[in-house]
Design a protein around this motif. Structure first.
Motif, PDB file in Angstrom:
ATOM      1  N   LEU A 110      12.056  13.885  37.069  1.00 23.77           N
ATOM      2  CA  LEU A 110      11.655  12.749  37.897  1.00 23.77           C
ATOM      3  C   LEU A 110      10.572  13.150  38.892  1.00 23.77           C
ATOM      4  O   LEU A 110       9.657  12.372  39.184  1.00 23.77           O
ATOM      5  CB  LEU A 110      12.875  12.193  38.641  1.00 23.77           C
ATOM      6  N   ALA A 111      10.659  14.377  39.407  1.00 17.46           N
ATOM      7  CA  ALA A 111       9.644  14.854  40.344  1.00 17.46           C
ATOM      8  C   ALA A 111       8.323  15.128  39.637  1.00 17.46           C
ATOM      9  O   ALA A 111       7.243  14.901  40.193  1.00 17.46           O
ATOM     10  CB  ALA A 111      10.139  16.115  41.052  1.00 17.46           C
ATOM     11  N   ALA A 112       8.392  15.618  38.388  1.00 17.47           N
ATOM     12  CA  ALA A 112       7.188  15.999  37.657  1.00 17.47           C
ATOM     13  C   ALA A 112       6.396  14.782  37.183  1.00 17.47           C
ATOM     14  O   ALA A 112       5.155  14.776  37.233  1.00 17.47           O
ATOM     15  CB  ALA A 112       7.548  16.875  36.457  1.00 17.47           C
ATOM     16  N   VAL A 113       7.093  13.747  36.708  1.00 15.30           N
ATOM     17  CA  VAL A 113       6.421  12.551  36.183  1.00 15.30           C
ATOM     18  C   VAL A 113       7.142  11.315  36.728  1.00 15.30           C
ATOM     19  O   VAL A 113       7.885  10.634  36.007  1.00 15.30           O
ATOM     20  CB  VAL A 113       6.412  12.537  34.635  1.00 15.30           C
ATOM     21  N   PRO A 114       6.937  11.015  38.007  1.00  9.30           N
ATOM     22  CA  PRO A 114       7.706   9.934  38.636  1.00  9.30           C
ATOM     23  C   PRO A 114       7.394   8.547  38.104  1.00  9.30           C
ATOM     24  O   PRO A 114       8.164   7.608  38.347  1.00  9.30           O
ATOM     25  CB  PRO A 114       7.324  10.056  40.121  1.00  9.30           C
ATOM     26  N   HIS A 115       6.280   8.394  37.388  1.00 13.39           N
ATOM     27  CA  HIS A 115       5.918   7.075  36.875  1.00 13.39           C
ATOM     28  C   HIS A 115       5.886   7.060  35.345  1.00 13.39           C
ATOM     29  O   HIS A 115       5.138   6.291  34.729  1.00 13.39           O
ATOM     30  CB  HIS A 115       4.548   6.667  37.433  1.00 13.39           C
ATOM     31  N   ALA A 116       6.713   7.897  34.735  1.00 11.44           N
ATOM     32  CA  ALA A 116       6.761   7.960  33.271  1.00 11.44           C
ATOM     33  C   ALA A 116       7.135   6.603  32.688  1.00 11.44           C
ATOM     34  O   ALA A 116       8.002   5.900  33.224  1.00 11.44           O
ATOM     35  CB  ALA A 116       7.773   9.010  32.832  1.00 11.44           C
ATOM     36  N   SER A 117       6.492   6.262  31.575  1.00 12.56           N
ATOM     37  CA  SER A 117       6.821   5.004  30.904  1.00 12.56           C
ATOM     38  C   SER A 117       7.383   5.227  29.508  1.00 12.56           C
ATOM     39  O   SER A 117       8.096   4.368  28.982  1.00 12.56           O
ATOM     40  CB  SER A 117       5.590   4.097  30.815  1.00 12.56           C
ATOM     41  N   VAL A 118       7.078   6.392  28.894  1.00  7.83           N
ATOM     42  CA  VAL A 118       7.640   6.737  27.593  1.00  7.83           C
ATOM     43  C   VAL A 118       8.428   8.025  27.748  1.00  7.83           C
ATOM     44  O   VAL A 118       7.872   9.072  28.100  1.00  7.83           O
ATOM     45  CB  VAL A 118       6.549   6.909  26.517  1.00  7.83           C
ATOM     46  N   VAL A 119       9.736   7.954  27.503  1.00  5.34           N
ATOM     47  CA  VAL A 119      10.645   9.069  27.753  1.00  5.34           C
ATOM     48  C   VAL A 119      11.385   9.410  26.473  1.00  5.34           C
ATOM     49  O   VAL A 119      11.885   8.516  25.782  1.00  5.34           O
ATOM     50  CB  VAL A 119      11.666   8.710  28.862  1.00  5.34           C
ATOM     51  N   VAL A 120      11.461  10.708  26.174  1.00  7.87           N
ATOM     52  CA  VAL A 120      12.203  11.172  25.004  1.00  7.87           C
ATOM     53  C   VAL A 120      13.199  12.237  25.432  1.00  7.87           C
ATOM     54  O   VAL A 120      12.882  13.151  26.208  1.00  7.87           O
ATOM     55  CB  VAL A 120      11.258  11.741  23.924  1.00  7.87           C
ATOM     56  N   ASP A 121      14.419  12.123  24.922  1.00  6.22           N
ATOM     57  CA  ASP A 121      15.506  13.066  25.179  1.00  6.22           C
ATOM     58  C   ASP A 121      15.884  13.705  23.844  1.00  6.22           C
ATOM     59  O   ASP A 121      16.580  13.111  23.034  1.00  6.22           O
ATOM     60  CB  ASP A 121      16.684  12.299  25.792  1.00  6.22           C
ATOM     61  N   LEU A 122      15.373  14.934  23.606  1.00  7.55           N
ATOM     62  CA  LEU A 122      15.708  15.677  22.385  1.00  7.55           C
ATOM     63  C   LEU A 122      16.963  16.505  22.609  1.00  7.55           C
ATOM     64  O   LEU A 122      17.266  16.903  23.732  1.00  7.55           O
ATOM     65  CB  LEU A 122      14.559  16.611  21.994  1.00  7.55           C
ATOM     66  N   CYS A 123      17.676  16.810  21.516  1.00  7.05           N
ATOM     67  CA  CYS A 123      18.975  17.488  21.638  1.00  7.05           C
ATOM     68  C   CYS A 123      19.809  16.714  22.647  1.00  7.05           C
ATOM     69  O   CYS A 123      20.417  17.274  23.557  1.00  7.05           O
ATOM     70  CB  CYS A 123      18.804  18.942  22.074  1.00  7.05           C
ATOM     71  N   CYS A 124      19.872  15.395  22.443  1.00  7.51           N
ATOM     72  CA  CYS A 124      20.364  14.493  23.486  1.00  7.51           C
ATOM     73  C   CYS A 124      21.862  14.543  23.702  1.00  7.51           C
ATOM     74  O   CYS A 124      22.345  14.097  24.744  1.00  7.51           O
ATOM     75  CB  CYS A 124      19.931  13.064  23.172  1.00  7.51           C
ATOM     76  N   GLY A 125      22.636  15.059  22.716  1.00  9.40           N
ATOM     77  CA  GLY A 125      24.078  15.019  22.881  1.00  9.40           C
ATOM     78  C   GLY A 125      24.534  13.587  23.118  1.00  9.40           C
ATOM     79  O   GLY A 125      24.190  12.666  22.380  1.00  9.40           O
ATOM     80  N   SER A 126      25.260  13.362  24.189  1.00  9.14           N
ATOM     81  CA  SER A 126      25.779  12.033  24.509  1.00  9.14           C
ATOM     82  C   SER A 126      24.715  11.085  25.037  1.00  9.14           C
ATOM     83  O   SER A 126      25.011   9.917  25.295  1.00  9.14           O
ATOM     84  CB  SER A 126      26.895  12.159  25.543  1.00  9.14           C
ATOM     85  N   GLY A 127      23.504  11.578  25.227  1.00 10.71           N
ATOM     86  CA  GLY A 127      22.434  10.736  25.773  1.00 10.71           C
ATOM     87  C   GLY A 127      22.402  10.704  27.280  1.00 10.71           C
ATOM     88  O   GLY A 127      21.700   9.881  27.880  1.00 10.71           O
ATOM     89  N   ALA A 128      23.118  11.622  27.924  1.00 10.10           N
ATOM     90  CA  ALA A 128      23.251  11.608  29.383  1.00 10.10           C
ATOM     91  C   ALA A 128      21.917  11.772  30.096  1.00 10.10           C
ATOM     92  O   ALA A 128      21.626  11.068  31.065  1.00 10.10           O
ATOM     93  CB  ALA A 128      24.218  12.700  29.825  1.00 10.10           C
ATOM     94  N   VAL A 129      21.086  12.715  29.632  1.00 17.88           N
ATOM     95  CA  VAL A 129      19.819  12.969  30.306  1.00 17.88           C
ATOM     96  C   VAL A 129      18.902  11.757  30.213  1.00 17.88           C
ATOM     97  O   VAL A 129      18.321  11.316  31.209  1.00 17.88           O
ATOM     98  CB  VAL A 129      19.132  14.225  29.732  1.00 17.88           C
ATOM     99  N   GLY A 130      18.769  11.199  29.021  1.00 21.92           N
ATOM    100  CA  GLY A 130      17.928  10.027  28.861  1.00 21.92           C
ATOM    101  C   GLY A 130      18.409   8.847  29.685  1.00 21.92           C
ATOM    102  O   GLY A 130      17.611   8.142  30.314  1.00 21.92           O
TER     103      GLY A 130
END
Length: 286
Positions: A110-130
Motif C-alpha cells: 500500500l505504501a509502494a503503490v497507494p493508487h494501484a488500480s490493477v492488483v494481482v495476488d499470486l500464490c494467493c492461498g485463501s486470497g487474504a492478501v488480495g
C-alpha cells in the motif's frame, strides 16, 4: 509463504469474537473448554476457548470444535476463519492459513503503490492478501491465483465482495493474458521454506497445510526466482512486485530481483520478524 510459529496462533484476536456469529449460550463452560485445550498443549488455551465459544452456534458444536483443536487441527481450520489485516478471512481445512507477519507485506504494498488500480495476488492461498489490498485501496481490478484448487475456492469467497477473480493454475499461466504490462501491484506470498527444513515445521503446518504452500525448493527460493523472472513482463511501468522471504534468504532474494531487471530494496519489521523484497519495474522493460 512463511512457516507457522507458536506466536502466530491464535490468528484471530479476542476482539474479533465480538463480531462473530451468535455465541453458544450455555454448556460447555469456558473453563471446560480451556481444560480440554490446555491438556492438549495449546499455548493460548484461554483465547482459543473464547474464539470457539464466539463462533460455535450450539454447545455441541463448541465441544466438537474443542476436540478437533485438541486433536491438532489449526485453530483457523476449526473455526473456519482467520483474522488478517482487520478482515475475517474464510479458511477451509487443508488450506494455508494467512500469517499475521504477512500483514507487513500488505502495508508495504500500500505504501509502494497507494493508487494501484490493477492488483494481482499470486500464490494467493485463501486470497487474504488480495482481499486486504482491495479493502484498503478501494475499487480495483483484483486477480488472485494459486495452484491449489481448495485454496482458490476459499479465495473466490474472500475476494467476491471486492469484485475480484480467482484462478487455478501455476503462477502467471493462470492469469488472463490481457494483464501483461498492466499490473500496478503484484503481491506474491511464495513458499520459501527450504525442502530439507519442511520436516522441521510445526505439526500444524506440516500435517494440515498443502506442501505447495510451504516448500520453496532446495534453498527456498525456487518459486521466488520464477516469479521475479516473469514479473517485469507483467508489471505496468513503475509497477511493483512484493515478495516475503526470511532474513537468511533476503540478500539472495534481492539479488534475484536485480538480475531480473527490477530495482530492488529490502524492508523489515523486527517486531513481526518480517522481511519483504520490493521490486519496481524499470522503464523500457517489456
Amino acid at each position: 509463504m512463511p512457516p507457522r510459529t507458536p506466536s502466530s496462533s491464535p490468528s484471530a484476536s479476542a476482539s474479533s469474537s465480538s463480531s462473530s456469529p451468535s455465541p453458544c449460550a450455555s454448556a460447555p463452560s469456558r473453563a471446560a473448554l480451556v481444560a480440554v485445550l490446555r491438556a492438549a498443549g495449546c499455548v493460548f488455551a484461554e483465547d482459543e476457548a473464547e474464539l470457539i465459544l464466539g463462533t460455535a452456534r450450539t454447545p455441541a458444536e463448541a465441544a466438537a470444535m474443542a476436540e478437533r483443536r485438541a486433536a491438532g487441527l489449526p485453530l483457523e481450520h476449526v473455526v473456519g476463519w482467520a483474522e488478517f489485516h482487520g478482515l475475517r478471512i474464510t479458511v477451509e481445512s487443508g488450506v494455508f492459513v494467512p500469517r499475521r507477519r504477512t500483514e507487513f507485506l500488505v502495508d508495504q504494498a500500500l505504501a509502494a503503490v497507494p493508487h494501484a488500480s490493477v492488483v494481482v495476488d499470486l500464490c494467493c492461498g485463501s486470497g487474504a492478501v488480495g482481499a486486504a489490498l482491495a479493502a484498503s485501496l478501494g475499487p480495483v481490478e483484483l486477480h488472485s491465483a494459486d495452484i491449489d484448487e481448495a485454496a482458490v475456492r476459499c479465495a473466490r469467497r474472500n475476494v467476491a465482495g471486492y469484485g475480484g477473480h480467482a484462478y487455478v493454475g501455476d503462477l502467471f499461466t493462470a492469469l488472463p493474458g490481457r494483464l501483461r504490462g498492466r499490473i500496478d501491484l503484484l503481491a506474491a506470498n511464495v513458499p520459501y521454506v527450504p525442502s530439507g527444513e519442511v520436516p522441521l515445521l510445526p505439526t500444524e503446518a506440516r500435517d494440515h497445510e498443502p506442501l505447495t504452500a510451504l516448500d520453496g525448493g532446495g534453498d527456498g527460493l525456487d518459486v521466488l526466482r520464477r516469479v521475479a523472472a516473469e514479473a517485469p513482463h507483467w508489471l505496468a511501468p513503475g509497477g511493483c512486485l512484493l515478495v516475503e522471504t526470511s532474513e537468511r534468504q533476503a540478500p539472495a532474494a534481492v539479488e534475484v530481483f536485480t538480475r531480473s531487471g527490477l530495482t530492488a530494496r529490502l524492508v523489515e519489521d523486527e517486531e513481526l520478524y518480517a522481511h519483504v523484497v520490493v521490486g519496481t519495474r524499470r522503464s523500457g522493460v517489456r
